[in-house]
Design a protein around this motif. Sequence first.
Motif, mmCIF file in Angstrom:
data_model
loop_
_atom_site.group_PDB
_atom_site.id
_atom_site.type_symbol
_atom_site.label_atom_id
_atom_site.label_comp_id
_atom_site.label_asym_id
_atom_site.label_seq_id
_atom_site.Cartn_x
_atom_site.Cartn_y
_atom_site.Cartn_z
ATOM 1 N N ASP A 143 0.475 5.851 -1.492
ATOM 2 C CA ASP A 143 -0.556 6.911 -1.761
ATOM 3 C C ASP A 143 -1.309 6.541 -2.957
ATOM 4 O OD1 ASP A 143 0.405 8.130 0.517
ATOM 5 O OD2 ASP A 143 1.938 9.342 -0.716
ATOM 6 N N SER A 170 -11.170 3.343 8.188
ATOM 7 C CA SER A 170 -9.891 3.173 7.494
ATOM 8 C C SER A 170 -9.138 1.672 8.085
ATOM 9 C CB SER A 170 -8.929 4.385 8.097
ATOM 10 O OG SER A 170 -8.764 4.353 9.150
ATOM 11 N N THR A 218 -3.773 3.881 -2.175
ATOM 12 C CA THR A 218 -5.081 4.273 -1.361
ATOM 13 C C THR A 218 -5.926 5.018 -2.132
ATOM 14 O OG1 THR A 218 -3.759 6.232 -0.594
ATOM 15 C CG2 THR A 218 -3.695 4.297 0.766
ATOM 16 N N ASP A 227 -5.262 6.174 5.605
ATOM 17 C CA ASP A 227 -6.039 6.603 4.345
ATOM 18 C C ASP A 227 -6.486 5.501 3.672
ATOM 19 O OD1 ASP A 227 -5.161 8.982 4.828
ATOM 20 O OD2 ASP A 227 -3.269 9.193 3.906
ATOM 21 N N PHE A 228 -6.107 4.064 3.967
ATOM 22 C CA PHE A 228 -6.714 2.901 3.180
ATOM 23 C C PHE A 228 -7.949 2.521 3.756
ATOM 24 C CE2 PHE A 228 -6.944 -1.493 2.285
ATOM 25 C CZ PHE A 228 -6.640 -1.537 0.915
ATOM 26 N N HIS A 283 -0.465 5.639 5.593
ATOM 27 C CA HIS A 283 -1.193 4.782 4.704
ATOM 28 C C HIS A 283 -2.220 3.857 5.333
ATOM 29 C CE1 HIS A 283 2.764 4.775 2.236
ATOM 30 N NE2 HIS A 283 2.035 5.775 1.884
ATOM 31 N N VAL A 311 0.886 -1.259 0.151
ATOM 32 C CA VAL A 311 -0.059 0.070 0.123
ATOM 33 C C VAL A 311 0.938 1.310 0.032
ATOM 34 C CG1 VAL A 311 -1.718 1.277 1.367
ATOM 35 C CG2 VAL A 311 -1.917 -1.032 1.396
ATOM 36 N N ALA A 356 -10.045 3.829 -2.844
ATOM 37 C CA ALA A 356 -11.056 4.866 -1.749
ATOM 38 C C ALA A 356 -12.353 4.677 -2.505
ATOM 39 C CB ALA A 356 -10.229 5.796 -1.697
#
Length: 379
Positions: free
Chosen positions: A54, A272, A57, A336-337, A333, A52, A61
């Motif tokens: 940026d 998340s 993610t 944000d995942f 990460h 993972v 998303a």
Amino acid sequence: MKLYLSTGARLLALVAVGATVAACGLPRSGPNKREIYAGSVLKQGDAFVVAVNDRVTRATAVVPALGFGSAFTGAGIMGSDTIAAGDTLSLQVIENVRDEPLLSATGSRVAVLEEVQVDGQGYIFVPYAGRIKAAGQTPEGLRQAITRKLDTQTPDPQVTVNRVAGNGATVTVSGGVGGQGVYPIERPTRTLTAMIAAAGGVAIEPAVALVRVTRGARTGQVWLQDLYDNPSLDIPLRPGDRIVVEEDRRAFVALGATGAQTRVPFDTQTLSAIEAIATVGGLSTNLADPTGVFVFRNEPAEIANNVLGRNDLRGDQRMVYVLDLTQPMGMFHARDFVIRDGDTVYVTEAPFVQWQKTLGAITGSATTADSLASLGSGS
């Protein structure tokens, strides 16, 4: 001779226990990192293992698309006095003659017709006026229509029409509300939020409440919180609408070296990876490998192609996303995942845990051998 028997007994015991451990293997919560990577497509496996970052993610998303189509939002507010098929009306006719009135008894000028039902085609029957279209009209419009029909038979009739909400101007409200039932569309309850309030409000946790509206063959749904925050989603209601308030059914599964291994329902609209781990008590400090946090998912081809930089994949793809919480950006990460419905969050055990288990098995084997040897020497 006695020492020889003791040593022999000890060796036999060690061999027996060692064979048992080798046959059964050491207990653990699931596969280790090496075994997961061994199942990747790059090693002739059937899953794509992806670290993972940026870009990943952003590509993953994806949240459920909720809302109402134009068939709902473009309907417009229904007039609170619009007559619909199934409604019940009360009619009163005052005639300007006392002798031989058309509708009332002799000596009376007032004729009252109670509970006049609007039929399935939207018509009512009025004596001497015949069959008149009522559905879609206001009481005033229907009054004028009846007056025109009767005026040719009785001089200057005075007609009043009162509408009582009936089956044709109602909606059904069910699910997680204070009072399930059939409710009339009246002036205060012509919109979705007003009708939910009339049904006693929401009886489940608002943060995970979904509101679904079915109108004919069309269905739309929104989050309750979005409905309150965005006035444009507060759609006008129509007779026959079915409103259901239900709890979000999405869930993920947590396995491995976490505080709990269980199926976990979502308690927010979005979740998340770091929140998912925290929900089950975080990583087990005695077992977890923070470099081996995995998310298993069947990913739609469109997203899988985007993640892998390809365009040749078809159908759902098995994806394994890897999070390394020891890296400088690892926590970001994980924050944000986005976790999705049906995901499996799996945390591997640290390598030293297996060493501990191995040493424990060996120590236990030696202890067992000593015990067996002691028994042999004492016989």
